[in-house]
Design a protein around this motif. Structure first.
Motif, PDB file in Angstrom:
ATOM      1  N   CYS A  69      -8.616  -1.024  -6.891  1.00 21.36           N
ATOM      2  CA  CYS A  69      -7.838   0.577  -6.785  1.00 21.36           C
ATOM      3  C   CYS A  69      -7.692   1.000  -8.092  1.00 21.36           C
ATOM      4  CB  CYS A  69      -6.583   0.328  -6.044  1.00 21.36           C
ATOM      5  SG  CYS A  69      -5.704   1.834  -5.991  1.00 21.36           S
ATOM      6  N   PRO A  70      -8.108   2.158  -8.240  1.00 19.59           N
ATOM      7  CA  PRO A  70      -8.122   3.155  -9.529  1.00 19.59           C
ATOM      8  C   PRO A  70      -6.662   3.620  -9.905  1.00 19.59           C
ATOM      9  CG  PRO A  70      -8.998   4.472  -8.047  1.00 19.59           C
ATOM     10  CD  PRO A  70      -8.755   3.030  -7.221  1.00 19.59           C
ATOM     11  N   THR A  71      -5.713   3.752  -8.692  1.00 14.25           N
ATOM     12  CA  THR A  71      -4.299   4.071  -9.068  1.00 14.25           C
ATOM     13  C   THR A  71      -3.135   2.918  -8.647  1.00 14.25           C
ATOM     14  OG1 THR A  71      -4.186   4.915  -6.785  1.00 14.25           O
ATOM     15  CG2 THR A  71      -5.550   6.309  -8.157  1.00 14.25           C
ATOM     16  N   ALA A 116      -2.035   2.798  -5.706  1.00 12.41           N
ATOM     17  CA  ALA A 116      -1.690   2.884  -4.345  1.00 12.41           C
ATOM     18  C   ALA A 116      -1.534   1.449  -3.893  1.00 12.41           C
ATOM     19  CB  ALA A 116      -2.738   3.714  -3.894  1.00 12.41           C
ATOM     20  N   LEU A 117      -2.320   0.366  -4.481  1.00 15.29           N
ATOM     21  CA  LEU A 117      -2.324  -0.963  -3.841  1.00 15.29           C
ATOM     22  C   LEU A 117      -1.690  -1.843  -5.143  1.00 15.29           C
ATOM     23  CD1 LEU A 117      -5.720  -1.074  -2.168  1.00 15.29           C
ATOM     24  CD2 LEU A 117      -3.603  -1.340  -1.072  1.00 15.29           C
ATOM     25  N   PHE A 172       0.708  -1.101   0.088  1.00 15.37           N
ATOM     26  CA  PHE A 172       0.049   0.066  -0.069  1.00 15.37           C
ATOM     27  C   PHE A 172       0.983   1.039  -0.112  1.00 15.37           C
ATOM     28  CE2 PHE A 172      -2.380   3.109   2.779  1.00 15.37           C
ATOM     29  CZ  PHE A 172      -3.104   3.617   1.799  1.00 15.37           C
ATOM     30  N   LEU A 203      -6.133   6.220   4.668  1.00 16.80           N
ATOM     31  CA  LEU A 203      -6.757   4.872   4.758  1.00 16.80           C
ATOM     32  C   LEU A 203      -5.906   4.088   6.037  1.00 16.80           C
ATOM     33  CD1 LEU A 203      -6.935   3.254   1.494  1.00 16.80           C
ATOM     34  CD2 LEU A 203      -8.792   3.977   3.005  1.00 16.80           C
ATOM     35  N   CYS A 223      -2.912   7.394  -3.159  1.00 16.97           N
ATOM     36  CA  CYS A 223      -4.195   7.219  -2.719  1.00 16.97           C
ATOM     37  C   CYS A 223      -4.953   8.411  -2.979  1.00 16.97           C
ATOM     38  CB  CYS A 223      -4.246   6.778  -1.180  1.00 16.97           C
ATOM     39  SG  CYS A 223      -5.963   6.293  -0.822  1.00 16.97           S
ATOM     40  N   ILE A 224      -6.149   8.094  -3.491  1.00 20.68           N
ATOM     41  CA  ILE A 224      -7.056   9.334  -3.603  1.00 20.68           C
ATOM     42  C   ILE A 224      -8.255   9.375  -2.817  1.00 20.68           C
ATOM     43  CG2 ILE A 224      -6.294  10.119  -6.134  1.00 20.68           C
ATOM     44  CD1 ILE A 224      -8.624   8.484  -6.859  1.00 20.68           C
ATOM     45  N   VAL A 225      -7.964   8.302  -1.660  1.00 22.60           N
ATOM     46  CA  VAL A 225      -9.250   8.193  -0.709  1.00 22.60           C
ATOM     47  C   VAL A 225     -10.601   7.999  -1.484  1.00 22.60           C
ATOM     48  CG1 VAL A 225     -10.106   8.761   1.496  1.00 22.60           C
ATOM     49  CG2 VAL A 225      -7.774   9.649   0.673  1.00 22.60           C
ATOM     50  N   CYS A 226     -10.626   7.302  -2.541  1.00 23.03           N
ATOM     51  CA  CYS A 226     -11.887   6.803  -3.004  1.00 23.03           C
ATOM     52  C   CYS A 226     -12.799   5.994  -2.484  1.00 23.03           C
ATOM     53  CB  CYS A 226     -11.623   6.465  -4.699  1.00 23.03           C
ATOM     54  SG  CYS A 226     -10.955   4.758  -4.730  1.00 23.03           S
ATOM     55  N   THR A 227     -12.235   5.233  -1.630  1.00 25.00           N
ATOM     56  CA  THR A 227     -12.640   4.402  -0.689  1.00 25.00           C
ATOM     57  C   THR A 227     -13.456   2.895  -1.493  1.00 25.00           C
ATOM     58  OG1 THR A 227     -15.192   4.974  -0.573  1.00 25.00           O
ATOM     59  CG2 THR A 227     -13.524   6.095   0.888  1.00 25.00           C
ATOM     60  N   ARG A 228     -12.735   2.784  -2.734  1.00 29.28           N
ATOM     61  CA  ARG A 228     -13.304   1.322  -3.131  1.00 29.28           C
ATOM     62  C   ARG A 228     -12.620   0.244  -2.578  1.00 29.28           C
ATOM     63  NH1 ARG A 228     -12.878   3.311  -9.587  1.00 29.28           N
ATOM     64  NH2 ARG A 228     -11.600   1.325  -9.955  1.00 29.28           N
ATOM     65  N   CYS A 229     -11.518   0.204  -2.069  1.00 31.23           N
ATOM     66  CA  CYS A 229     -11.000  -0.741  -1.501  1.00 31.23           C
ATOM     67  C   CYS A 229     -11.620  -1.037  -0.104  1.00 31.23           C
ATOM     68  CB  CYS A 229      -9.516  -0.693  -1.322  1.00 31.23           C
ATOM     69  SG  CYS A 229      -9.059   1.040  -0.441  1.00 31.23           S
TER      70      CYS A 229
HETATM   71  S1  SF4 Z   1      -9.004   1.992  -3.783  1.00 34.72           S
HETATM   72 FE1  SF4 Z   1      -6.641   2.733  -4.013  1.00 34.72          FE
HETATM   73  S2  SF4 Z   1      -7.025   5.152  -4.483  1.00 34.72           S
HETATM   74 FE2  SF4 Z   1      -9.003   4.009  -3.509  1.00 34.72          FE
HETATM   75  S3  SF4 Z   1      -8.978   4.504  -1.265  1.00 34.72           S
HETATM   76 FE3  SF4 Z   1      -8.072   2.367  -1.831  1.00 34.72          FE
HETATM   77  S4  SF4 Z   1      -6.127   2.844  -1.822  1.00 34.72           S
HETATM   78 FE4  SF4 Z   1      -6.828   4.569  -1.918  1.00 34.72          FE
END
Ligand code: SF4
Ligand code: FES
Ligand code: FES
Lengths: 258, 167
Positions: free
Chosen positions: A206-208, A210-211, A147, A182, A152-158
């Motif tokens: 994750c869209p970016t 970050a993960l 991670f 997160l 991370c854009i804190v989209c909260t998809r994860c």
């Molecule tokens: S899915 Fe990726 S970008 Fe979105 S909150 Fe989780 S770690 Fe961050």
């Protein structure tokens, strides 16, 4: 059993379409092949409405509306790409870039990143805001995944996929405002969380960059955001479609399956 | 106390348990439960957060997420006494900075931290909604308006003279 859904006539960018009652503008548009950019929305997950990249204009309403979180209403007239919306989207993207540390040239998701794609589509060639350059340590303690909060854009998809699909709820958002970040469980390193099932759905969603999988090199990380919609459909309809693309670990890609 | 010692060996958990029982371990009582926990323990340590998560059968990350959303919750041990200085616009204009500086220097404590001897926690707050009284300080929960550096230091000294029980 397919449920019968009431049709609702709406217009999106001068095209008349038959939306379903209870559907969002974004869902209706997508069914008819009309593109509205999105980021925090992921088909199969609950709606979050946080990124506001999906804003559209609805005739008779002054404020732009998030297409993912606005339900269709009879005779609604929607515009998806006015000059005002383009400028809003660009500002949102620039703020996201200024907020974290997004360095595409060294990112595992370079070329496979929704943030990058949206920025390219929006013609974002520079950022007008000062970069915050926050100090955010990378968490590489998990045996399989990494991670990197810088991306991370804190989209909260994860967070949502882990809660709603996997049922583990390892992730959540702590703090608020520009400090929102997160956490896994009580904020301990991911590798020390006891609730993680190692399923990798967060990585797929994750869209970016970050993960990602341990050992991924620049541009190597490919996400599989459609995985979620497939799982949800399979559960609901008992129909299993072969994956279009599945998230692969670098080892598998190299034919070295450990 | 008539009841047997709580199995953890810390009777403060008995108070928390009583609250949990009264609210039927309801998950929508999370914030209320965190309030009680903070009242009883002074601050929310990881152990307490985990205890609350288990008691309400909620994911720990969600409990932490909710707790860190609110400024009212503390995650570190607090000093015997607490001094909050409002640094909202009105108080700022009327010299809140000088008050913060005086307390900081007087008690060797950075804003947001607790002095090494555990005597005083210094906090800054954003507009307490009493701008007419600016500059406002809150000492151990007592609001005092029209303060300056000297009067604030005096209030802290006065507060320190009040014996614990009365407090
Ligand atoms: S899915 Fe990726 S970008 Fe979105 S909150 Fe989780 S770690 Fe961050
Ligand atoms: S996609 Fe609609 S608000 Fe993020
Ligand atoms: S600015 Fe201090 S009370 Fe409003």
């Amino acid at each position: 059993m397919p449920e019968v859904r009431r049709s609702i006539a709406i217009t999106i960018d001068d095209t008349e379409i038959d939306a379903y009652e209870g559907e969002s503008i974004l869902q209706a548009a997508r069914r008819f092949g009309i593109k509205i950019p999105s980021m925090c929305y992921l088909e199969g997950l609950s709606v979050w409405g946080a990124c506001r990249i999906c804003v559209v204009e609805v005739a008779g309403q002054h404020q732009p509306r998030p297409a993912c979180a606005t339900l269709v209403v009879e005779d609604m007239e929607v515009r998806t790409n006015t000059a005002r919306l383009q400028s809003h989207r660009r500002t949102i993207l620039e703020l996201l870039f200024a907020e974290g540390n997004h360095v595409c040239a060294v990112c595992v998701s370079n070329g496979n990143c929704e943030l990058q794609d949206r920025a390219v589509e929006a013609g974002m060639d520079h950022v007008r805001f000062d970069y915050r350059n926050p100090l955010r340590p990378v968490d590489a303690t998990h045996p399989k995944y990494v991670f990197d909060p810088n991306r991370c854009i804190v989209c909260t998809r994860c967070v949502r996929v882990c809660d709603e699909i996997e049922g583990a709820h390892v992730w959540d958002v702590a703090s608020r405002g520009h400090q929102a970040h997160l956490v896994t469980e009580l904020g301990q390193p991911w590798g020390r969380s006891s609730s993680c099932t190692w399923c990798g759905k967060c990585v797929a969603s994750c869209p970016t960059g970050a993960l990602f999988y341990q050992g991924s090199a620049v541009g190597e990380s490919v996400h599989a955001p459609d995985l979620v919609a497939r799982l949800v459909a399979a559960r609901r309809d008992h129909e299993w479609f072969p994956p279009v693309e599945s998230p692969t670990s670098p080892n598998e890609q190299n034919g070295d399956d450990r | 106390m008539a009841e047997a010692l709580h199995p953890s060996g810390d009777d403060r958990f008995a108070v928390l348990d009583k609250h949990l029982k009264r609210t039927h371990h309801a998950q929508d009582q999370l914030i209320e439960t965190l309030h009680v926990a903070q009242e009883v323990f002074g601050y929310l340590s990881d152990d307490i957060l985990m205890y609350v998560a288990r008691a309400l059968l909620l994911p720990p990350s969600m409990v932490l997420g909710v707790a860190t959303f609110y400024h009212l919750f503390n995650f570190e041990a607090q000093g015997e006494h607490a001094c909050s200085v409002c640094t909202g616009t009105a108080c700022f204009v009327k010299g809140a900075d000088a008050i913060v500086a005086a307390v900081r220097d007087g008690y060797a404590v950075a804003p947001g931290a607790t002095s090494e001897d555990g005597f005083l926690t210094l906090r800054t707050a954003r507009c307490l909604g009493s701008c007419g009284l600016a500059p406002v300080v809150v000492i151990d929960g007592n609001v005092a308006g029209h303060q300056d550096a000297r009067s604030t230091l005096e209030l802290i000294r006065a507060q320190a003279r009040i014996p614990e029980e009365v407090n």
